[in-house]
Design a protein around this motif. Structure first.
Motif, PDB file in Angstrom:
ATOM      1  N   THR A 131       0.800  -1.225  -0.007  1.00 24.97           N
ATOM      2  CA  THR A 131      -0.035   0.146   0.039  1.00 24.97           C
ATOM      3  C   THR A 131       0.721   1.297   0.075  1.00 24.97           C
ATOM      4  OG1 THR A 131      -0.056  -0.253   2.383  1.00 24.97           O
ATOM      5  CG2 THR A 131      -2.057  -0.968   1.212  1.00 24.97           C
ATOM      6  N   GLY A 132       1.995   1.433   0.461  1.00 23.94           N
ATOM      7  CA  GLY A 132       2.890   2.534   0.765  1.00 23.94           C
ATOM      8  C   GLY A 132       2.388   3.316   1.833  1.00 23.94           C
ATOM      9  N   ILE A 133       1.350   2.823   2.662  1.00 24.19           N
ATOM     10  CA  ILE A 133       0.889   3.434   3.833  1.00 24.19           C
ATOM     11  C   ILE A 133       2.129   3.690   4.946  1.00 24.19           C
ATOM     12  CG2 ILE A 133       0.215   1.487   5.254  1.00 24.19           C
ATOM     13  CD1 ILE A 133      -2.267   3.139   5.904  1.00 24.19           C
ATOM     14  N   ARG A 134       1.899   4.778   5.608  1.00 24.12           N
ATOM     15  CA  ARG A 134       3.037   5.178   6.619  1.00 24.12           C
ATOM     16  C   ARG A 134       2.992   3.941   7.799  1.00 24.12           C
ATOM     17  NH1 ARG A 134       1.429  10.066   5.065  1.00 24.12           N
ATOM     18  NH2 ARG A 134       3.205  11.459   4.216  1.00 24.12           N
ATOM     19  N   ALA A 135       4.025   3.596   8.271  1.00 18.11           N
ATOM     20  CA  ALA A 135       3.977   2.592   9.479  1.00 18.11           C
ATOM     21  C   ALA A 135       3.561   3.456  10.632  1.00 18.11           C
ATOM     22  CB  ALA A 135       5.534   1.853   9.609  1.00 18.11           C
ATOM     23  N   GLY A 136       2.996   2.821  11.704  1.00 17.91           N
ATOM     24  CA  GLY A 136       2.710   3.477  12.796  1.00 17.91           C
ATOM     25  C   GLY A 136       1.133   4.001  12.993  1.00 17.91           C
ATOM     26  N   THR A 137       1.144   5.226  13.203  1.00 15.83           N
ATOM     27  CA  THR A 137      -0.351   5.725  13.408  1.00 15.83           C
ATOM     28  C   THR A 137      -1.126   5.609  12.419  1.00 15.83           C
ATOM     29  OG1 THR A 137       0.421   7.360  15.126  1.00 15.83           O
ATOM     30  CG2 THR A 137      -1.787   7.814  14.442  1.00 15.83           C
ATOM     31  N   GLU A 138      -0.684   5.892  11.189  1.00 16.29           N
ATOM     32  CA  GLU A 138      -1.588   5.837  10.066  1.00 16.29           C
ATOM     33  C   GLU A 138      -1.884   4.455   9.773  1.00 16.29           C
ATOM     34  OE1 GLU A 138      -0.906   8.584   6.479  1.00 16.29           O
ATOM     35  OE2 GLU A 138      -0.158   6.752   5.409  1.00 16.29           O
ATOM     36  N   SER A 139      -1.138   3.528   9.843  1.00 17.46           N
ATOM     37  CA  SER A 139      -1.502   2.191   9.370  1.00 17.46           C
ATOM     38  C   SER A 139      -2.106   1.357  10.611  1.00 17.46           C
ATOM     39  CB  SER A 139      -0.209   1.445   8.672  1.00 17.46           C
ATOM     40  OG  SER A 139       0.652   1.515   9.574  1.00 17.46           O
ATOM     41  N   LYS A 140      -1.936   1.504  11.720  1.00 18.93           N
ATOM     42  CA  LYS A 140      -2.150   0.747  12.957  1.00 18.93           C
ATOM     43  C   LYS A 140      -3.643   1.062  13.049  1.00 18.93           C
ATOM     44  CE  LYS A 140       0.284  -0.298  16.122  1.00 18.93           C
ATOM     45  NZ  LYS A 140       0.930  -0.400  17.463  1.00 18.93           N
ATOM     46  N   SER A 141      -4.361   2.253  12.654  1.00 15.38           N
ATOM     47  CA  SER A 141      -5.524   2.511  13.026  1.00 15.38           C
ATOM     48  C   SER A 141      -6.735   1.997  11.876  1.00 15.38           C
ATOM     49  CB  SER A 141      -5.718   3.986  13.145  1.00 15.38           C
ATOM     50  OG  SER A 141      -5.483   5.003  12.061  1.00 15.38           O
ATOM     51  N   VAL A 142      -6.297   1.679  10.800  1.00 10.74           N
ATOM     52  CA  VAL A 142      -6.955   1.216   9.691  1.00 10.74           C
ATOM     53  C   VAL A 142      -7.864   0.147  10.617  1.00 10.74           C
ATOM     54  CG1 VAL A 142      -7.325   0.314   7.630  1.00 10.74           C
ATOM     55  CG2 VAL A 142      -5.270   1.827   8.122  1.00 10.74           C
ATOM     56  N   ARG A 143      -9.099   0.263   9.941  1.00 12.86           N
ATOM     57  CA  ARG A 143     -10.295  -0.771  10.462  1.00 12.86           C
ATOM     58  C   ARG A 143     -10.462  -1.513   9.174  1.00 12.86           C
ATOM     59  NH1 ARG A 143     -11.044   1.197  15.474  1.00 12.86           N
ATOM     60  NH2 ARG A 143     -12.704   0.148  16.162  1.00 12.86           N
ATOM     61  N   TRP A 144     -11.227  -2.454   9.602  1.00 11.38           N
ATOM     62  CA  TRP A 144     -11.762  -3.438   8.313  1.00 11.38           C
ATOM     63  C   TRP A 144     -12.759  -2.846   7.663  1.00 11.38           C
ATOM     64  CZ3 TRP A 144      -9.574  -7.659   6.803  1.00 11.38           C
ATOM     65  CH2 TRP A 144      -8.627  -8.439   7.623  1.00 11.38           C
ATOM     66  N   ARG A 145     -13.642  -1.972   8.253  1.00 13.20           N
ATOM     67  CA  ARG A 145     -14.729  -1.186   7.669  1.00 13.20           C
ATOM     68  C   ARG A 145     -13.984   0.008   6.728  1.00 13.20           C
ATOM     69  NH1 ARG A 145     -15.414   3.923  10.339  1.00 13.20           N
ATOM     70  NH2 ARG A 145     -14.548   3.975  12.282  1.00 13.20           N
ATOM     71  N   ASN A 146     -12.817   0.338   6.711  1.00 11.86           N
ATOM     72  CA  ASN A 146     -12.093   1.370   5.886  1.00 11.86           C
ATOM     73  C   ASN A 146     -11.963   0.582   4.499  1.00 11.86           C
ATOM     74  OD1 ASN A 146     -10.518   2.383   8.968  1.00 11.86           O
ATOM     75  ND2 ASN A 146     -12.105   3.515   8.106  1.00 11.86           N
ATOM     76  N   LEU A 147     -11.953  -0.712   4.235  1.00 16.80           N
ATOM     77  CA  LEU A 147     -11.817  -1.452   2.980  1.00 16.80           C
ATOM     78  C   LEU A 147     -12.919  -1.242   2.111  1.00 16.80           C
ATOM     79  CD1 LEU A 147      -9.951  -4.597   4.413  1.00 16.80           C
ATOM     80  CD2 LEU A 147      -8.896  -2.096   3.986  1.00 16.80           C
ATOM     81  N   GLN A 148     -12.795  -0.936   0.832  1.00 13.70           N
ATOM     82  CA  GLN A 148     -13.872  -1.048   0.012  1.00 13.70           C
ATOM     83  C   GLN A 148     -13.396  -1.684  -1.366  1.00 13.70           C
ATOM     84  OE1 GLN A 148     -14.919   2.981  -0.702  1.00 13.70           O
ATOM     85  NE2 GLN A 148     -15.575   3.240   1.549  1.00 13.70           N
ATOM     86  N   TRP A 149     -14.217  -1.931  -2.172  1.00  7.97           N
ATOM     87  CA  TRP A 149     -14.024  -2.325  -3.563  1.00  7.97           C
ATOM     88  C   TRP A 149     -14.236  -1.069  -4.271  1.00  7.97           C
ATOM     89  CZ3 TRP A 149     -11.290  -6.322  -3.612  1.00  7.97           C
ATOM     90  CH2 TRP A 149     -11.425  -7.383  -2.828  1.00  7.97           C
ATOM     91  N   HIS A 150     -13.256  -0.999  -5.221  1.00  4.90           N
ATOM     92  CA  HIS A 150     -13.563   0.074  -6.376  1.00  4.90           C
ATOM     93  C   HIS A 150     -13.419  -0.347  -7.735  1.00  4.90           C
ATOM     94  CE1 HIS A 150     -12.955   4.238  -7.986  1.00  4.90           C
ATOM     95  NE2 HIS A 150     -11.776   3.695  -8.732  1.00  4.90           N
ATOM     96  N   ASN A 151     -14.490   0.013  -8.573  1.00  5.66           N
ATOM     97  CA  ASN A 151     -14.481  -0.574  -9.858  1.00  5.66           C
ATOM     98  C   ASN A 151     -14.088   0.297 -10.885  1.00  5.66           C
ATOM     99  OD1 ASN A 151     -15.381  -3.423  -9.290  1.00  5.66           O
ATOM    100  ND2 ASN A 151     -17.022  -2.156  -8.525  1.00  5.66           N
ATOM    101  N   ALA A 152     -13.150   0.294 -12.076  1.00  2.00           N
ATOM    102  CA  ALA A 152     -12.523   1.159 -12.812  1.00  2.00           C
ATOM    103  C   ALA A 152     -12.157   0.442 -14.160  1.00  2.00           C
ATOM    104  CB  ALA A 152     -11.585   1.982 -12.178  1.00  2.00           C
ATOM    105  N   ASP A 153     -12.737   0.666 -15.120  1.00  4.43           N
ATOM    106  CA  ASP A 153     -12.273  -0.020 -16.413  1.00  4.43           C
ATOM    107  C   ASP A 153     -12.398  -1.531 -16.466  1.00  4.43           C
ATOM    108  OD1 ASP A 153     -11.781   2.455 -17.415  1.00  4.43           O
ATOM    109  OD2 ASP A 153      -9.452   2.484 -16.444  1.00  4.43           O
ATOM    110  N   GLY A 154     -13.591  -1.811 -15.519  1.00  3.06           N
ATOM    111  CA  GLY A 154     -13.807  -3.310 -15.779  1.00  3.06           C
ATOM    112  C   GLY A 154     -13.075  -4.143 -14.800  1.00  3.06           C
ATOM    113  N   ARG A 155     -12.288  -3.492 -14.011  1.00  4.58           N
ATOM    114  CA  ARG A 155     -11.438  -4.178 -12.975  1.00  4.58           C
ATOM    115  C   ARG A 155     -11.826  -3.737 -11.589  1.00  4.58           C
ATOM    116  NH1 ARG A 155      -5.190  -4.322 -13.042  1.00  4.58           N
ATOM    117  NH2 ARG A 155      -5.744  -5.734 -11.691  1.00  4.58           N
TER     118      ARG A 155
END
Length: 185
Positions: free
Chosen positions: A27-51
Motif C-alpha cells: 500500500t505504501g502507507i506510513r508505518a505507525g499511527t496511519e496504518s495501525k488505525s485502519v479498520r476492516w470497515r475502511n476497506l472497499q471495492w473500487h471498480n474502474a475500467d472493468g477491474r
C-alpha cells in the motif's frame, strides 16, 4: 483471556508482523499511527475500467485519503482474517459485513503497542537487517521499497505522491536518482 506463554505470544507477534509488513509493502502507507488505525470497515471495492481494486480509507499525516492496494494484499488479508478467527469466506464477505475492528490485532483482539522490535529481530535473524548502503532496515523503510517498486512499474510520480500522501517534490527529491536506472532499457 488466558495468559499466553512467552513463546506463544512471540509467535503471534511474528504472525501479526508478517501481515503488517505485507500491508505496508502493498500500500505504501506510513508505518505507525496511519496504518495501525485502519479498520476492516475502511476497506472497499473500487471498480474502474472493468477491474476491481481494493481501496482503503486512511487518515494520515497529510489528511484523509483513499489509497489503492496492490492485488497481492487481498490474499494477505484473507490469510490474516483466518488467523484472527473470522468466519467469513473471503475478503468480499468481510467488507460487506462492515466489521468495525482494527485490522492489526491479535486473535484475542488486543493490539500490540508496536511491531518494530519484532520486525528488527526478524530482519536480524534472516540476515537482512542492513541494506546495501549499510543502513538499518525499519518498518518505515518498507515505504521506500513500495515507492521504488511503483516507480519501476511505471507509476507516474503524481499518482505515487497522492497514493503515499506526500508531495511530488518529496518523491522527486528522494527518488529522482532512480529514474535514469529505471529507464535504462
Amino acid at each position: 483471556r488466558a495468559k499466553l506463554g512467552r513463546t506463544q505470544r512471540f509467535y503471534e507477534m511474528k504472525m501479526l508482523c508478517w501481515h503488517y509488513v505485507e500491508f505496508l509493502l502493498y500500500t505504501g502507507i506510513r508505518a505507525g499511527t496511519e496504518s495501525k488505525s485502519v479498520r476492516w470497515r475502511n476497506l472497499q471495492w473500487h471498480n474502474a475500467d472493468g477491474r476491481r481494486y481494493l481501496r482503503i480509507w486512511v487518515s494520515g499525516k497529510t489528511g484523509p485519503r483513499y489509497l489503492i492496494a496492490r492485488d497481492a494484499l487481498v490474499v494477505s488479508l484473507e490469510r490474516l482474517m483466518a488467523w484472527q478467527g473470522y468466519e467469513y469466506e473471503n475478503l468480499a464477505e468481510m467488507i460487506a459485513a462492515g466489521v468495525d475492528r482494527r485490522i492489526f490485532v491479535m486473535p484475542a483482539g488486543d493490539q500490540p503497542y508496536e511491531l518494530s522490535g519484532v520486525f528488527e529481530r526478524l530482519m536480524r535473524d534472516s540476515g537482512l537487517l542492513m541494506d546495501a548502503a549499510g543502513k538499518t532496515r525499519t518498518l518505515y523503510s518498507l515505504r521506500h521499497t513500495y515507492a521504488t517498486f511503483a516507480l519501476a512499474d511505471g507509476v507516474p510520480i503524481h499518482t505515487l505522491a497522492r497514493q503515499m500522501g506526500t508531495s511530488v517534490a518529496m518523491i522527486e527529491r528522494h527518488y529522482s536518482k532512480l529514474t535514469p536506472m529505471l529507464s535504462a532499457d
